[in-house]
Design a protein around this motif. Sequence first.
Motif, PDB file in Angstrom:
ATOM      1  N   GLU A 151       0.849  -1.211   0.000  1.00 58.09           N
ATOM      2  CA  GLU A 151       0.000   0.000   0.000  1.00 58.09           C
ATOM      3  C   GLU A 151       0.875   1.248   0.000  1.00 58.09           C
ATOM      4  O   GLU A 151       0.778   2.094  -0.876  1.00 58.09           O
ATOM      5  CB  GLU A 151      -0.901   0.031   1.237  1.00 58.09           C
ATOM      6  CG  GLU A 151      -1.945  -1.051   1.301  1.00 58.09           C
ATOM      7  CD  GLU A 151      -2.629  -1.093   2.661  1.00 58.09           C
ATOM      8  OE1 GLU A 151      -2.846  -0.014   3.259  1.00 58.09           O
ATOM      9  OE2 GLU A 151      -2.918  -2.200   3.137  1.00 58.09           O
ATOM     10  N   SER A 152       1.726   1.380   1.020  1.00 61.26           N
ATOM     11  CA  SER A 152       2.639   2.524   1.113  1.00 61.26           C
ATOM     12  C   SER A 152       3.608   2.282   2.262  1.00 61.26           C
ATOM     13  O   SER A 152       3.349   1.465   3.151  1.00 61.26           O
ATOM     14  CB  SER A 152       1.865   3.822   1.372  1.00 61.26           C
ATOM     15  OG  SER A 152       1.316   3.816   2.682  1.00 61.26           O
ATOM     16  N   PHE A 153       4.716   3.025   2.244  1.00 54.57           N
ATOM     17  CA  PHE A 153       5.670   2.932   3.346  1.00 54.57           C
ATOM     18  C   PHE A 153       5.025   3.399   4.645  1.00 54.57           C
ATOM     19  O   PHE A 153       5.279   2.839   5.708  1.00 54.57           O
ATOM     20  CB  PHE A 153       6.916   3.781   3.063  1.00 54.57           C
ATOM     21  CG  PHE A 153       7.789   3.245   1.960  1.00 54.57           C
ATOM     22  CD1 PHE A 153       7.781   1.891   1.629  1.00 54.57           C
ATOM     23  CD2 PHE A 153       8.630   4.081   1.249  1.00 54.57           C
ATOM     24  CE1 PHE A 153       8.594   1.385   0.624  1.00 54.57           C
ATOM     25  CE2 PHE A 153       9.453   3.590   0.236  1.00 54.57           C
ATOM     26  CZ  PHE A 153       9.429   2.245  -0.080  1.00 54.57           C
ATOM     27  N   ALA A 154       4.201   4.442   4.545  1.00 57.07           N
ATOM     28  CA  ALA A 154       3.553   4.982   5.747  1.00 57.07           C
ATOM     29  C   ALA A 154       2.617   3.946   6.377  1.00 57.07           C
ATOM     30  O   ALA A 154       2.578   3.792   7.603  1.00 57.07           O
ATOM     31  CB  ALA A 154       2.785   6.261   5.410  1.00 57.07           C
ATOM     32  N   ALA A 155       1.893   3.220   5.530  1.00 57.53           N
ATOM     33  CA  ALA A 155       0.988   2.172   6.039  1.00 57.53           C
ATOM     34  C   ALA A 155       1.791   1.070   6.721  1.00 57.53           C
ATOM     35  O   ALA A 155       1.414   0.573   7.788  1.00 57.53           O
ATOM     36  CB  ALA A 155       0.161   1.591   4.891  1.00 57.53           C
ATOM     37  N   ALA A 207      10.688  -6.010  18.606  1.00 59.34           N
ATOM     38  CA  ALA A 207       9.574  -5.507  17.785  1.00 59.34           C
ATOM     39  C   ALA A 207       9.661  -3.989  17.666  1.00 59.34           C
ATOM     40  O   ALA A 207       9.351  -3.411  16.618  1.00 59.34           O
ATOM     41  CB  ALA A 207       8.240  -5.921  18.403  1.00 59.34           C
ATOM     42  N   THR A 208      10.112  -3.336  18.741  1.00 60.73           N
ATOM     43  CA  THR A 208      10.222  -1.872  18.748  1.00 60.73           C
ATOM     44  C   THR A 208      11.312  -1.408  17.786  1.00 60.73           C
ATOM     45  O   THR A 208      11.116  -0.465  17.006  1.00 60.73           O
ATOM     46  CB  THR A 208      10.515  -1.369  20.173  1.00 60.73           C
ATOM     47  OG1 THR A 208       9.527  -1.915  21.056  1.00 60.73           O
ATOM     48  CG2 THR A 208      10.460   0.147  20.249  1.00 60.73           C
ATOM     49  N   SER A 209      12.465  -2.081  17.805  1.00 65.71           N
ATOM     50  CA  SER A 209      13.537  -1.696  16.874  1.00 65.71           C
ATOM     51  C   SER A 209      13.154  -2.042  15.432  1.00 65.71           C
ATOM     52  O   SER A 209      13.498  -1.308  14.497  1.00 65.71           O
ATOM     53  CB  SER A 209      14.871  -2.341  17.266  1.00 65.71           C
ATOM     54  OG  SER A 209      14.796  -3.751  17.266  1.00 65.71           O
ATOM     55  N   ALA A 210      12.425  -3.141  15.235  1.00 65.37           N
ATOM     56  CA  ALA A 210      11.964  -3.490  13.882  1.00 65.37           C
ATOM     57  C   ALA A 210      11.024  -2.407  13.341  1.00 65.37           C
ATOM     58  O   ALA A 210      11.087  -2.043  12.158  1.00 65.37           O
ATOM     59  CB  ALA A 210      11.254  -4.850  13.897  1.00 65.37           C
ATOM     60  N   ALA A 211      10.171  -1.869  14.213  1.00 63.73           N
ATOM     61  CA  ALA A 211       9.269  -0.779  13.802  1.00 63.73           C
ATOM     62  C   ALA A 211      10.065   0.472  13.423  1.00 63.73           C
ATOM     63  O   ALA A 211       9.692   1.197  12.496  1.00 63.73           O
ATOM     64  CB  ALA A 211       8.271  -0.470  14.922  1.00 63.73           C
ATOM     65  N   LEU A 212      11.182   0.723  14.115  1.00 59.50           N
ATOM     66  CA  LEU A 212      12.049   1.862  13.765  1.00 59.50           C
ATOM     67  C   LEU A 212      12.635   1.675  12.366  1.00 59.50           C
ATOM     68  O   LEU A 212      12.710   2.623  11.581  1.00 59.50           O
ATOM     69  CB  LEU A 212      13.214   1.990  14.753  1.00 59.50           C
ATOM     70  CG  LEU A 212      12.944   2.475  16.167  1.00 59.50           C
ATOM     71  CD1 LEU A 212      14.251   2.484  16.972  1.00 59.50           C
ATOM     72  CD2 LEU A 212      12.332   3.867  16.171  1.00 59.50           C
ATOM     73  N   LEU A 213      13.052   0.450  12.069  1.00 58.92           N
ATOM     74  CA  LEU A 213      13.628   0.151  10.758  1.00 58.92           C
ATOM     75  C   LEU A 213      12.607   0.400   9.646  1.00 58.92           C
ATOM     76  O   LEU A 213      12.933   0.982   8.606  1.00 58.92           O
ATOM     77  CB  LEU A 213      14.117  -1.304  10.722  1.00 58.92           C
ATOM     78  CG  LEU A 213      14.796  -1.776   9.435  1.00 58.92           C
ATOM     79  CD1 LEU A 213      16.118  -1.053   9.207  1.00 58.92           C
ATOM     80  CD2 LEU A 213      15.017  -3.288   9.462  1.00 58.92           C
ATOM     81  N   VAL A 214      11.365  -0.020   9.881  1.00 61.06           N
ATOM     82  CA  VAL A 214      10.310   0.177   8.875  1.00 61.06           C
ATOM     83  C   VAL A 214       9.956   1.662   8.754  1.00 61.06           C
ATOM     84  O   VAL A 214       9.805   2.196   7.647  1.00 61.06           O
ATOM     85  CB  VAL A 214       9.056  -0.664   9.214  1.00 61.06           C
ATOM     86  CG1 VAL A 214       7.948  -0.423   8.195  1.00 61.06           C
ATOM     87  CG2 VAL A 214       9.401  -2.152   9.264  1.00 61.06           C
ATOM     88  N   ALA A 215       9.881   2.363   9.878  1.00 56.37           N
ATOM     89  CA  ALA A 215       9.569   3.801   9.858  1.00 56.37           C
ATOM     90  C   ALA A 215      10.639   4.586   9.098  1.00 56.37           C
ATOM     91  O   ALA A 215      10.346   5.610   8.470  1.00 56.37           O
ATOM     92  CB  ALA A 215       9.431   4.330  11.284  1.00 56.37           C
TER      93      ALA A 215
END
Length: 199
Positions: free
Chosen positions: A142-146, A183-191
């Motif tokens: 969908e998008s990077f933001a999603a 999970a928190t660091s993985a979310a940083l990588l995606v953000a």
Amino acid sequence: MLDTDFFRRWMTVAARSVDREADRLTDLDSPIGDADHGSNLQRGFNAVVATLEKEAPESPGAVLTLAGRQLISTVGGASGPLYGTLLRRTGKALGDAAEVGEQQFADALRAGVDAVRQLGGAAPGDKTMIDALVPAVDTLGESFAAAAAAAEEGAIATTPLRARKGRASYLGERSVGHQDPGATSAALLVAALVEAADE
């Protein structure tokens, strides 16, 4: 289309994010891990940026493969092999193309996440980085933001879970009530994808 510069920016932004959030990652790791998640990742991603400047890989796949290799050799604990596998497998799936489409990248990242799942034996709900990565790859088309929003939501959703994999699983019920640092660091990588695309 996403070119080599984009993937270099992604790694640079990720390193900045880890730098900024290192203390928080370590604080999250203190009650359920070895209290070194932030400092380990900080060392690893700083090494990635230094190596990318020195070696100047020429394709998106080569950037990620090199970054993965660097993380495996510099990050202690389980994080190095897991993040290293994620990036190396994604890079390998991208091949030698000079540019890749967003759907191609989404497919490659899914291959990376599958490799991490295989390596660590974790599934969604086990309170690991997989809880952020799976929703991210599911929405990356969908998008990077999603994808970033889904990863963040996945990380927060680990708080009430009982850990079934990794160091935190030794704590049993005491792992409940803590957000998973992986999970928190993985979310940083995606953000970091969002910021890399904006730069």
